[in-house]
Design a protein around this motif. Structure first.
Motif, PDB file in Angstrom:
ATOM      1  N   ILE A 128      38.874  33.277  35.098  1.00  0.00           N
ATOM      2  CA  ILE A 128      39.799  32.593  36.011  1.00  0.00           C
ATOM      3  C   ILE A 128      40.019  33.439  37.260  1.00  0.00           C
ATOM      4  N   LYS A 129      40.159  34.735  37.084  1.00  0.00           N
ATOM      5  CA  LYS A 129      40.366  35.619  38.231  1.00  0.00           C
ATOM      6  C   LYS A 129      39.128  35.643  39.123  1.00  0.00           C
ATOM      7  N   GLN A 130      37.954  35.711  38.531  1.00  0.00           N
ATOM      8  CA  GLN A 130      36.725  35.720  39.333  1.00  0.00           C
ATOM      9  C   GLN A 130      36.593  34.441  40.157  1.00  0.00           C
ATOM     10  N   ASP A 131      36.883  33.299  39.551  1.00  0.00           N
ATOM     11  CA  ASP A 131      36.817  32.025  40.283  1.00  0.00           C
ATOM     12  C   ASP A 131      37.824  32.016  41.434  1.00  0.00           C
ATOM     13  N   LEU A 132      39.016  32.567  41.182  1.00  0.00           N
ATOM     14  CA  LEU A 132      40.049  32.583  42.209  1.00  0.00           C
ATOM     15  C   LEU A 132      39.620  33.447  43.401  1.00  0.00           C
ATOM     16  N   PHE A 133      39.047  34.609  43.137  1.00  0.00           N
ATOM     17  CA  PHE A 133      38.640  35.478  44.244  1.00  0.00           C
ATOM     18  C   PHE A 133      37.466  34.889  45.024  1.00  0.00           C
ATOM     19  N   THR A 134      36.653  34.089  44.356  1.00  0.00           N
ATOM     20  CA  THR A 134      35.598  33.370  45.077  1.00  0.00           C
ATOM     21  C   THR A 134      36.223  32.413  46.093  1.00  0.00           C
ATOM     22  N   ARG A 135      37.264  31.718  45.679  1.00  0.00           N
ATOM     23  CA  ARG A 135      37.961  30.786  46.570  1.00  0.00           C
ATOM     24  C   ARG A 135      38.698  31.532  47.687  1.00  0.00           C
ATOM     25  N   ILE A 136      39.319  32.653  47.330  1.00  0.00           N
ATOM     26  CA  ILE A 136      40.062  33.412  48.339  1.00  0.00           C
ATOM     27  C   ILE A 136      39.124  33.894  49.440  1.00  0.00           C
ATOM     28  N   GLU A 137      37.921  34.335  49.060  1.00  0.00           N
ATOM     29  CA  GLU A 137      37.011  34.872  50.073  1.00  0.00           C
ATOM     30  C   GLU A 137      36.588  33.794  51.078  1.00  0.00           C
ATOM     31  N   GLN A 138      36.643  32.541  50.676  1.00  0.00           N
ATOM     32  CA  GLN A 138      36.256  31.464  51.583  1.00  0.00           C
ATOM     33  C   GLN A 138      37.194  31.355  52.780  1.00  0.00           C
ATOM     34  N   VAL A 139      38.439  31.809  52.629  1.00  0.00           N
ATOM     35  CA  VAL A 139      39.405  31.754  53.740  1.00  0.00           C
ATOM     36  C   VAL A 139      39.803  33.148  54.220  1.00  0.00           C
ATOM     37  N   TRP A 140      39.277  34.161  53.570  1.00  0.00           N
ATOM     38  CA  TRP A 140      39.644  35.551  53.873  1.00  0.00           C
ATOM     39  C   TRP A 140      39.089  35.978  55.225  1.00  0.00           C
ATOM     40  N   LYS A 141      39.876  36.800  55.929  1.00  0.00           N
ATOM     41  CA  LYS A 141      39.444  37.378  57.198  1.00  0.00           C
ATOM     42  C   LYS A 141      39.465  38.896  57.085  1.00  0.00           C
ATOM     43  N   PRO A 142      38.522  39.578  57.748  1.00  0.00           N
ATOM     44  CA  PRO A 142      38.484  41.040  57.700  1.00  0.00           C
ATOM     45  C   PRO A 142      39.842  41.640  58.094  1.00  0.00           C
ATOM     46  N   GLY A 143      40.292  42.617  57.335  1.00  0.00           N
ATOM     47  CA  GLY A 143      41.576  43.266  57.590  1.00  0.00           C
ATOM     48  C   GLY A 143      42.643  42.876  56.587  1.00  0.00           C
ATOM     49  N   ILE A 144      42.449  41.754  55.887  1.00  0.00           N
ATOM     50  CA  ILE A 144      43.451  41.323  54.899  1.00  0.00           C
ATOM     51  C   ILE A 144      43.210  42.065  53.586  1.00  0.00           C
ATOM     52  N   ILE A 145      44.240  42.714  53.080  1.00  0.00           N
ATOM     53  CA  ILE A 145      44.147  43.393  51.790  1.00  0.00           C
ATOM     54  C   ILE A 145      44.306  42.360  50.689  1.00  0.00           C
ATOM     55  N   VAL A 146      43.485  42.486  49.650  1.00  0.00           N
ATOM     56  CA  VAL A 146      43.585  41.621  48.473  1.00  0.00           C
ATOM     57  C   VAL A 146      43.707  42.520  47.256  1.00  0.00           C
ATOM     58  N   SER A 147      44.650  42.230  46.378  1.00  0.00           N
ATOM     59  CA  SER A 147      44.815  43.067  45.181  1.00  0.00           C
ATOM     60  C   SER A 147      45.138  42.206  43.970  1.00  0.00           C
ATOM     61  N   SER A 148      44.924  42.791  42.808  1.00  0.00           N
ATOM     62  CA  SER A 148      45.253  42.130  41.547  1.00  0.00           C
ATOM     63  C   SER A 148      46.371  42.878  40.854  1.00  0.00           C
ATOM     64  N   ASN A 149      47.264  42.129  40.238  1.00  0.00           N
ATOM     65  CA  ASN A 149      48.357  42.729  39.471  1.00  0.00           C
ATOM     66  C   ASN A 149      48.017  42.810  37.980  1.00  0.00           C
ATOM     67  N   THR A 150      46.765  42.731  37.638  1.00  0.00           N
ATOM     68  CA  THR A 150      46.387  42.780  36.231  1.00  0.00           C
ATOM     69  C   THR A 150      46.950  44.012  35.534  1.00  0.00           C
ATOM     70  N   SER A 151      47.238  43.874  34.248  1.00  0.00           N
ATOM     71  CA  SER A 151      47.750  45.013  33.482  1.00  0.00           C
ATOM     72  C   SER A 151      46.636  45.758  32.769  1.00  0.00           C
ATOM     73  N   GLY A 152      45.390  45.285  32.917  1.00  0.00           N
ATOM     74  CA  GLY A 152      44.341  46.032  32.231  1.00  0.00           C
ATOM     75  C   GLY A 152      42.921  45.549  32.403  1.00  0.00           C
ATOM     76  N   ILE A 153      42.708  44.375  32.981  1.00  0.00           N
ATOM     77  CA  ILE A 153      41.358  43.858  33.172  1.00  0.00           C
ATOM     78  C   ILE A 153      40.656  44.673  34.258  1.00  0.00           C
ATOM     79  N   SER A 154      39.338  44.850  34.096  1.00  0.00           N
ATOM     80  CA  SER A 154      38.571  45.669  35.035  1.00  0.00           C
ATOM     81  C   SER A 154      38.683  45.144  36.462  1.00  0.00           C
ATOM     82  N   ILE A 155      39.100  46.021  37.358  1.00  0.00           N
ATOM     83  CA  ILE A 155      39.227  45.670  38.775  1.00  0.00           C
ATOM     84  C   ILE A 155      37.839  45.409  39.369  1.00  0.00           C
ATOM     85  N   ARG A 156      36.889  46.236  38.998  1.00  0.00           N
ATOM     86  CA  ARG A 156      35.525  46.090  39.530  1.00  0.00           C
ATOM     87  C   ARG A 156      34.914  44.746  39.142  1.00  0.00           C
ATOM     88  N   GLU A 157      35.076  44.355  37.873  1.00  0.00           N
ATOM     89  CA  GLU A 157      34.442  43.122  37.400  1.00  0.00           C
ATOM     90  C   GLU A 157      35.026  41.877  38.057  1.00  0.00           C
TER      91      GLU A 157
END
Length: 814
Positions: A128-157
């Motif tokens: 679900i997170k991977q799908d969401l970040f795919t969607r976010i990148e479609q509207v993302w502009k350089p300079g915007i910070i994106v982060s996850s509040n996950t409590s343990g899932i791999s940030i890299r993956e």
């Protein structure tokens, strides 16, 4: 939904301190609370969630459709509304919710292109997170910070397959729950994250959000949850082995071990057993060591409880269950063997009693873990396992032990982190016992002992160094705004001192008046030191900060002393004590140098009376201020009534009687009802703080920022305020106030003694029986305040209230 304006973060060379807009995706408990804390920090925030697929019964009854905006934004709107209901309150003030806009991921995804920081806080599912970040990148502009509040899932993956530019702006930002109150923020970069963004995000989190930041690695559950959940797991296993109950274990693993009062199993109930199981499973599934996997296996009892829905506070029962009985509410504890609830019981052991008598936290810890009784053996086993586990995880989860210690102090509210505990109980002594018990000693500890060092930390009055893998000690870099009064005292910067307070030179010719009496309660020694501070200011210094770094700023006057003098009918002595307090506060107000009070935490009664005469207050965001004397049968006696009156009357035409009475009514209600602010921001509603007073988001920076306020006033050519006559509402106003109190008495809201206290307070605030509009000096108000205070102190029912507060720590209604 209207698109938010651009914040311009990291665009065109702007700094990260200019984050003005944020978006949080996921309006669940955590996501909404993060949005709430961003709003607390003054950041306009957009809260988004998915579009509901079905109508609720209420929506159907209203004839709404799935296309209605109110329906499509339902989940994010409910998240925002929940901020008003949750306790403890996620918001500093209800008005902060105005900074939160709601929307949904279908209609409002484009808004993400116009914010400075996007925080993902959706369900803990990698796909679900991977799908969401795919969607976010479609509207993302350089300079915007994106982060996850996950409590343990791999940030890299999460961002595999995303562009290099997107990955360079992506990292983990793990807030702890509840975000407003929990200090820890774990920042987890990947190998692709721009290092400049990491350092600037850390600075932003510390300065603007008030967080304590640790750098974590992209490993299962990062630092605090990795160690904390391990500790909870082995404690659970030990409870079953020793045939103990959760209540008995909590007797040992709470304050006796420097942990929160909620200890182990009450903490599990608060967190939620389902959450604990999820986090444990995450570690077990992602580590390779068989022994570590075994440690995170969920016991059968815990699985049964989750299956039954006994998941803790949110379900009404877990390891503990609150029931109503003949004598009122009672809390029962689960018997692990019978799976039934029984009355709570405490584990009794000589070591627990001995540890209570220890003078320091370190002495308390040592006396407990080396004791040969049930409590001592339990404390030793838990401590041993956590220390060994923590050391074995270096450098896997963190490059240094400071990050581990801070993570456990800030994320789990431990008094000491694992390596600080190790130093406290003695590394050599504890390791020798561990070897005897057949434990494997981690390389970090072996290297420390081989180097000849005796502890992980080496401290001097100037610096602190910490041991690193490789055998070297390195200096711990402290934040430049984190002034340590304890360290300054070690550097012989104390000017004057007695049992209750010290005057400390904090640099730049600025003094700090530090309280250090028990609970920072005000007695003659503190009053004397305030007087000394005034004398020192007049001769040598540029200004004064009144602040300390105890548990709370000040809980009020020494109530035991007041009660003893009243019971002995030692009225001349009590009159002198109150008179000196009033006079000293007056000298503080009119000294010809700037004074800044720096309250935090509980700032009650006399603590407020110390803060109000200051030229400025620089308060911690978490400051709970209130003149609470009516709760113990008294009224403020150190000038608090007069000072609060002055604040409400500031700028008011003394001839405008129509305005004057409502203001006095506000003051009367605030003091009579012992109102206490739930934050520094709310303290402004009661005028304990002015709009011009400062609020520090990071409590560690409070003394520094108060000092800067002193220097700013000094540099601008400070002049002491002039004494002014004060208009009073007189006899007419007195009768108005008494009438309001009488109506409450007749309605059963207050007791007869409450009414007597309220009448005394009304007399003081009204200025007695003078004609309405009479101008009086401050001393007149202080004199009638002192007379009323002494009169109430002599009342048997007031003395009963004082006695009850001292013995039960809660107010008595009589």
């Amino acid at each position: 939904m209207k698109s938010p304006p651009s914040g311009g973060f990291l665009r065109g060379g702007t700094s990260l301190a200019e984050i003005k807009r944020a978006a949080v995706i996921g309006a669940g408990v955590m996501g909404a609370a993060i949005a709430g804390h961003l709003a607390n920090a003054g950041i306009r925030t957009t809260l988004l969630d998915i579009v509901p697929k079905e109508l609720t019964d209420k929506e159907k009854a209203k004839g709404l459709t799935l296309e209605e905006k109110s329906v499509r934004n339902r989940l994010s709107r409910m998240g925002k509304e929940r901020l008003f209901k949750e306790k403890p309150a996620p918001l500093f003030h209800k008005k902060m919710a105005e900074k939160i806009e709601v929307g949904n991921l279908e209609d409002d995804l484009h808004c993400l292109s116009e914010v400075d920081w996007v925080i993902e806080a959706v369900v803990e599912n990698l796909n679900i997170k991977q799908d969401l970040f795919t969607r976010i990148e479609q509207v993302w502009k350089p300079g915007i910070i994106v982060s996850s509040n996950t409590s343990g899932i791999s940030i890299r993956e999460m961002v595999e397959g995303r562009s290099e530019a997107f990955r360079s702006h992506f990292l983990g930002t793990h807030f702890f729950n509840p975000p407003r109150y929990m200090k820890l923020l774990e920042i987890i970069p990947t190998k692709d994250t721009d290092r400049q963004i990491v350092s600037k995000m850390k600075a932003f989190a510390e300065e603007t959000l008030g967080k304590g930041v640790v750098d974590a690695k992209d490993t299962p559950n990062f630092i605090a949850n990795r160690i904390g959940v391990y500790g909870l797991a082995i404690t659970f296993q030990k409870m079953l082995e020793e045939n103990l109950g959760p209540d008995e274990v909590d007797t040992v693993t709470g304050r006796a071990m420097g942990r929160p009062k909620s200890a182990t199993f009450r903490t599990l109930d608060l967190v939620g057993l389902d959450t604990f199981v999820h986090v444990s499973d995450n570690v077990r599934e992602n580590v390779q060591d068989p022994e570590e996997k075994k440690a995170f296996e969920v016991p059968e009892l815990l699985q049964e409880m989750v299956e039954k829905g006994w998941i803790g506070a949110k379900s009404g029962q877990g390891f503990f269950k609150k029931v109503k009985g003949e004598k009122g509410s009672e809390i029962l504890a689960l018997d692990p063997k019978t799976r039934e609830y029984r009355p709570r019981k405490k584990l009794k052991a000589p070591s627990l009693e001995m540890s209570k008598r220890a003078k320091t936290q370190k002495e308390q810890f040592r006396s407990l873990v080396y004791a040969d009784d049930t409590a001592g053996r339990l404390a030793w086993y838990i401590t041993k396992k956590v220390l060994l586990y923590s050391a074995a995880r270096i450098p896997e989860i963190a490059d240094d032990i400071v990050s581990v210690d801070r993570a456990m102090r800030w994320g789990f509210n431990w008094d000491l982190g694992p390596f600080e505990v190790w130093d406290a109980i003695g590394v050599e002594k504890s390791v020798a016992r561990m070897r005897e018990e057949g434990e494997t000693i981690p390389p970090l500890v072996e290297e420390l002992l081989a180097s000849g060092a005796k502890s992980f930390y080496e401290r001097t009055p100037e610096t602190t160094s910490v041991f690193h893998l490789g055998g070297s000690f390195r200096k711990v870099e402290e934040h430049p705004k984190a002034i340590s009064l304890a360290r300054l005292k070690e550097q012989n910067r104390v000017i004057k001192s007695n049992r209750g307070a010290s005057l400390i030179d904090i640099g730049d010719d600025v003094l700090c008046l530090e309280f250090h009496s028990p609970k920072n309660a005000i007695a003659a020694d503190i009053i004397q030191m305030i007087g000394t501070a005034v004398k020192e200011l007049n001769t040598h210094y540029r200004g004064l900060v009144i602040g300390n770094q105890g548990s709370n700023f000040c809980i009020g006057a020494n109530l035991m002393l007041i009660l003893m003098e009243a019971q002995d009918q030692n009225w001349p002595e009590l009159d002198l004590m109150v008179r000196q307090f009033q006079q000293t506060m007056g000298s503080l107000r009119y000294v010809d140098k700037p004074v800044v009070a720096a309250p935090f935490g509980m700032t009650l009664g006399g603590g407020v009376e110390v803060a109000l005469p200051a030229d400025r207050i620089q308060a911690s965001a978490e400051t709970y201020m209130g003149l609470v004397e009516t709760g113990v049968g008294l009224i403020p006696g150190g000038g608090g009534n007069k000072e609060l009156l002055l604040r409400w009357m500031d700028g008011v035409d003394p001839k405008d009687r129509l305005v004057l009475q409502p203001l006095v009514n506000h003051v009367f209600e605030t003091i009579a009802m012992a109102k206490v602010s739930t934050s520094a921001m709310e303290a402004r509603d009661y005028k304990f703080l002015r709009e011009s007073d400062g609020i520090s988001m990071n409590g560690d920076h409070l003394i520094f920022e108060a000092k800067q306020a002193v220097l700013a006033m000094d540099q601008s050519g400070y002049r002491a305020p002039e004494r002014k006559k004060i208009p009073v509402v007189g006899e007419t106003g007195y009768n108005t106030l008494r009438l309001g109190a009488y109506e409450m008495l007749q309605s059963g809201y207050i007791s007869q003694h409450d009414y007597k206290i309220a009448s005394k307070l009304a007399y003081v605030l009204a200025g007695g029986n003078l004609p309405e509009g009479t101008l009086v000096d401050e001393q007149y108000l202080l004199d009638i305040e002192r007379e009323a205070f002494l009169s109430l102190a002599g009342e048997p029912k007031s003395q009963q209230r004082m006695q009850h507060m001292l013995t039960k720590n809660k107010p008595l209604r009589n």
